[in-house]
Design an enzyme around this catalytic site. Structure first.
Site, mmCIF file in Angstrom:
data_model
loop_
_atom_site.group_PDB
_atom_site.id
_atom_site.type_symbol
_atom_site.label_atom_id
_atom_site.label_comp_id
_atom_site.label_asym_id
_atom_site.label_seq_id
_atom_site.Cartn_x
_atom_site.Cartn_y
_atom_site.Cartn_z
ATOM 1 N N GLU A 1 37.949 1.369 36.521
ATOM 2 C CA GLU A 1 37.968 2.035 37.820
ATOM 3 C C GLU A 1 36.539 2.451 38.125
ATOM 4 O O GLU A 1 36.071 3.497 37.701
ATOM 5 C CB GLU A 1 38.875 3.265 37.837
ATOM 6 C CG GLU A 1 39.081 3.753 39.259
ATOM 7 C CD GLU A 1 39.105 5.264 39.474
ATOM 8 O OE1 GLU A 1 39.489 5.678 40.570
ATOM 9 O OE2 GLU A 1 38.726 6.024 38.578
ATOM 10 N N ARG B 1 43.592 1.331 31.682
ATOM 11 C CA ARG B 1 42.741 1.523 32.863
ATOM 12 C C ARG B 1 41.740 2.606 32.516
ATOM 13 O O ARG B 1 42.118 3.709 32.117
ATOM 14 C CB ARG B 1 43.582 1.938 34.062
ATOM 15 C CG ARG B 1 42.763 2.367 35.290
ATOM 16 C CD ARG B 1 43.697 2.886 36.364
ATOM 17 N NE ARG B 1 43.041 3.345 37.569
ATOM 18 C CZ ARG B 1 42.612 4.592 37.788
ATOM 19 N NH1 ARG B 1 42.736 5.512 36.856
ATOM 20 N NH2 ARG B 1 42.084 4.928 38.947
ATOM 21 N N HIS C 1 36.604 13.001 31.655
ATOM 22 C CA HIS C 1 36.825 14.447 31.641
ATOM 23 C C HIS C 1 38.165 14.762 30.991
ATOM 24 O O HIS C 1 39.002 13.873 30.823
ATOM 25 C CB HIS C 1 36.814 14.984 33.071
ATOM 26 C CG HIS C 1 37.658 14.151 34.005
ATOM 27 N ND1 HIS C 1 37.149 13.090 34.722
ATOM 28 C CD2 HIS C 1 38.974 14.190 34.302
ATOM 29 C CE1 HIS C 1 38.116 12.521 35.444
ATOM 30 N NE2 HIS C 1 39.232 13.169 35.208
ATOM 31 N N ASP D 1 39.556 5.245 33.596
ATOM 32 C CA ASP D 1 39.407 6.068 34.799
ATOM 33 C C ASP D 1 37.953 6.518 34.966
ATOM 34 O O ASP D 1 37.315 6.945 33.997
ATOM 35 C CB ASP D 1 40.326 7.294 34.633
ATOM 36 C CG ASP D 1 40.330 8.203 35.838
ATOM 37 O OD1 ASP D 1 40.809 7.764 36.882
ATOM 38 O OD2 ASP D 1 39.842 9.346 35.720
HETATM 39 C C1 GLC Z 1 40.543 8.855 39.406
HETATM 40 C C2 GLC Z 1 42.018 8.914 39.778
HETATM 41 C C3 GLC Z 1 42.278 10.114 40.648
HETATM 42 C C4 GLC Z 1 41.823 11.364 39.938
HETATM 43 C C5 GLC Z 1 40.349 11.233 39.513
HETATM 44 C C6 GLC Z 1 39.911 12.374 38.648
HETATM 45 O O1 GLC Z 1 39.753 8.590 40.507
HETATM 46 O O2 GLC Z 1 42.412 7.724 40.411
HETATM 47 O O3 GLC Z 1 43.646 10.219 40.981
HETATM 48 O O4 GLC Z 1 41.984 12.483 40.762
HETATM 49 O O5 GLC Z 1 40.156 10.047 38.776
HETATM 50 O O6 GLC Z 1 40.576 12.344 37.427
#
Ligand code: GLC
Length: 576
Positions: free
Chosen positions: A258, A214, A118, A216
């Protein structure tokens, strides 16, 4: 105990091993929270660069930086407004380059964030999309619908703030899709132009010299009707394309996934070594806390049994805490209730599906418990990540909104603003922790440097011992089911080295009898003291353990064993 950086990371000029991430120890830090060099109340790259010696002296080998890009900061920077720039509050590209060079000069790798699921709704791509005609190529960069019931099988992640994954955009006159906050519209990865743009962002930072990215929130890249819109095959196609671009143009860099999912759903993110090099082991983390509080190794042993093998060049990333809530998504309902009852008695400590507290307060500041959990972090299979401040036992402030209570300024000294900033206290991005027993007056780097028994100095030793043995980063994981379930025992083996780790999860003294028949005649040598323990014989090997104690041994032949300290020296006796 300031050790010159040259000795701590002595091999800094050695050619990089492509599997460097397997031996890494990562320190996770937010630029905003670490050190404010220009006195505006926010940490910045110059401040972080100033403090690199502190990080290098911890013995860690890599840094993971939270997002530092231009952003409205409604999700602490995970709401990105521009991908290829630095948030002006943190500095500029030159400051970033200087930081990167200074980190590399100290042998520290740098991992940054590639947040691609996003953007912020302030990103020019979204502004362009919402005002472009429906069905146009520009509109197609995000996920739109006239029907907010579409993809109704998809769960909501930020349950405390969002009621739907769709929000109405009055300019576009359509609903847009967002898995997180409504100000974070999801990019449309069915559009090849989006993937191309994202790969260009990736190139930008890798060319700059960052060592890893990383990725996300990657399980959510693609949406399909009739699914839960997570871990879809098409998402893996996207990742394989990104990895191909990485491998074609760069060497020795890494993707860290992640993917907050169960182990069988995470494994595909490694692909056939053609997606991510590393992935967080989310389900292990809460089970370490569960095992500790229940004084029973079962949760850890079970989740490791349920963890399938991963490709030889891949690696788990493991952690105790991070910048988010301690997520309880990957546990059963019963286990979640248990965790809330044990670790978040005050409802204000809870957020979304998790607990917004730091390591030390979770463990009631119990020094033995903190040491044991860190010892597990450093000895379980994977690359450990230490969250900034946890090496001091920093506290949290769950009265702050969202997850900000675990993102307060680093505590350097007992001086103004904990030595974090010269600004007026009111100007700080967040108040520092002031109340006992976690207030900065007592918990700070300077104070812990002065005391030989401080947690900080113990953590340095822990990291140092871990780094001497590659089996921790690369070895097998072989649990030993000893009779006493309050004791977690496992072996780590790599290239002729065998480590034996014994962890007493109980607050009381325990004994454990181990079947070490395979090692008959060998000697366990304590890694911390180099002290040999009694030779392994015919009988089960008996160990007694203090409350929350742990042992790390290497098993060596009797010939290789060092002499025992404390035993009378025969030569000395003759002389007297
Ligand atoms: C990931 C991040 C978190 C964030 C989310 C949305 O999970 O670790 O901090 O709010 O993405 O971007």
């Amino acid at each position: 105990m300031t050790v010159p950086i040259t000795t701590r990371n002595a091999n800094r000029n050695a050619p990089t091993d492509p599997l460097w991430y397997k031996d890494a120890i990562i320190y996770q830090v937010h630029v905003k929270a670490f050190r404010d060099a220009n006195g505006d109340g926010y940490g910045d790259f110059q401040g972080l660069t100033e403090k690199l010696d502190y990080i290098a002296n911890l013995g860690v080998t890599a840094l993971w930086l939270l997002p530092f890009y231009p952003s409205p900061l409604k999700d602490d920077g995970y709401d990105i407004q521009l991908y290829e720039a630095i948030h002006p509050t943190y500095g500029n590209i030159e400051d970033f380059r200087e930081f990167l060079e200074a980190a590399h000069a100290r042998g520290l790798k740098v991992i940054t964030e590639l947040v691609i699921n996003h953007t912020s709704d302030q990103h020019p791509w979204f502004q362009r999309a919402r005002s472009a005609p429906k069905g146009s190529p520009e509109r197609d960069w995000y996920v739109w619908s006239d029907d907010p019931k579409k993809y109704s099988g998809t769960r909501i992640i930020f349950t405390d703030t969002e009621k739907s994954n769709w929000s109405w955009d009055p300019v576009a006159e359509q609903f847009y899709w967002h898995r997180f906050f409504s100000h974070q519209p999801d990019l449309n990865f069915d559009n090849p132009a989006v993937l191309e743009a994202v790969i260009n962002v990736m190139r930008f930072w890798l060319k700059m010299g960052v060592d890893g990215l990383r990725l996300d929130a990657i399980p959510y890249l693609i949406e399909r009707d009739g699914t839960n819109c997570e871990n879809l095959p098409e998402t893996h196609v996207v990742l394989k394309k990104m990895r191909a671009a990485l491998d074609a143009e760069f060497t020795n860099r890494l993707f860290l996934a992640e993917a907050n999912q169960w182990p069988p759903d995470v494994i595909p993110y490694f692909g056939n070594s053609d997606e991510c090099h590393m992935a967080f082991h989310f389900p292990l983390m809460p089970r370490m806390y569960m095992a500790l509080r229940r004084e029973d190794r079962t949760p850890i042993v079970e989740i490791m049994q349920r963890t399938p093998p991963i490709p030889a060049d891949c690696q788990w990333a493991i952690f105790l805490r991070n910048h988010d809530e301690l997520t309880l998504e990957m546990v059963t309902d019963e286990e979640r209730d248990y965790m809330y009852n044990e670790y978040a008695t005050d409802p204000r400590m809870r957020i979304n599906v998790g607990i917004r507290r730091r390591l030390a307060p979770l463990l009631d500041k119990g020094r033995r418990q903190i040491e044991l959990m860190n010892a597990l972090l450093m000895s379980m299979p994977g690359t450990p990540i230490v969250y900034y401040g946890d090496e001091l036992g920093m506290g949290d402030n769950y009265y702050l909104g969202d997850r900000n209570g675990v993102r307060t300024p680093m505590q350097w000294t007992d001086g103004k603003n904990a030595g974090f900033s010269e600004a007026d206290s009111a100007a700080l991005y967040s108040p520092v922790i002031v109340d006992p027993p976690y207030g900065f007056q007592g918990i700070n780097v300077a104070a812990q440097e002065r005391v030989k028994t401080s947690l900080l100095r113990w953590m340095r030793r822990l990291v140092g011992v871990r780094k001497e043995h590659r089996a921790f980063g690369r070895g097998t994981f072989e649990p030993i089911q000893a009779g006493n379930k309050r004791v977690l025992v496992f072996m780590r083996r790599f290239q002729g080295e065998t480590l034996l780790c014994v962890n007493n999860l109980s607050r009381y003294a325990q004994f454990v009898e181990l079947d070490l028949a395979e090692f008959h005649g060998c000697v366990p040598v304590d890694l911390w003291s180099n002290q040999p323990f009694p030779q392994i014989g015919e009988l089960p090997y008996l160990l007694t353990m203090g409350p929350h104690g742990f042992y790390w041994f290497r098993l060596v032949s009797a010939e290789e064993a060092p002499p025992a300290a404390g035993t009378p020296d025969p030569g000395a006796r003759k002389k007297s």
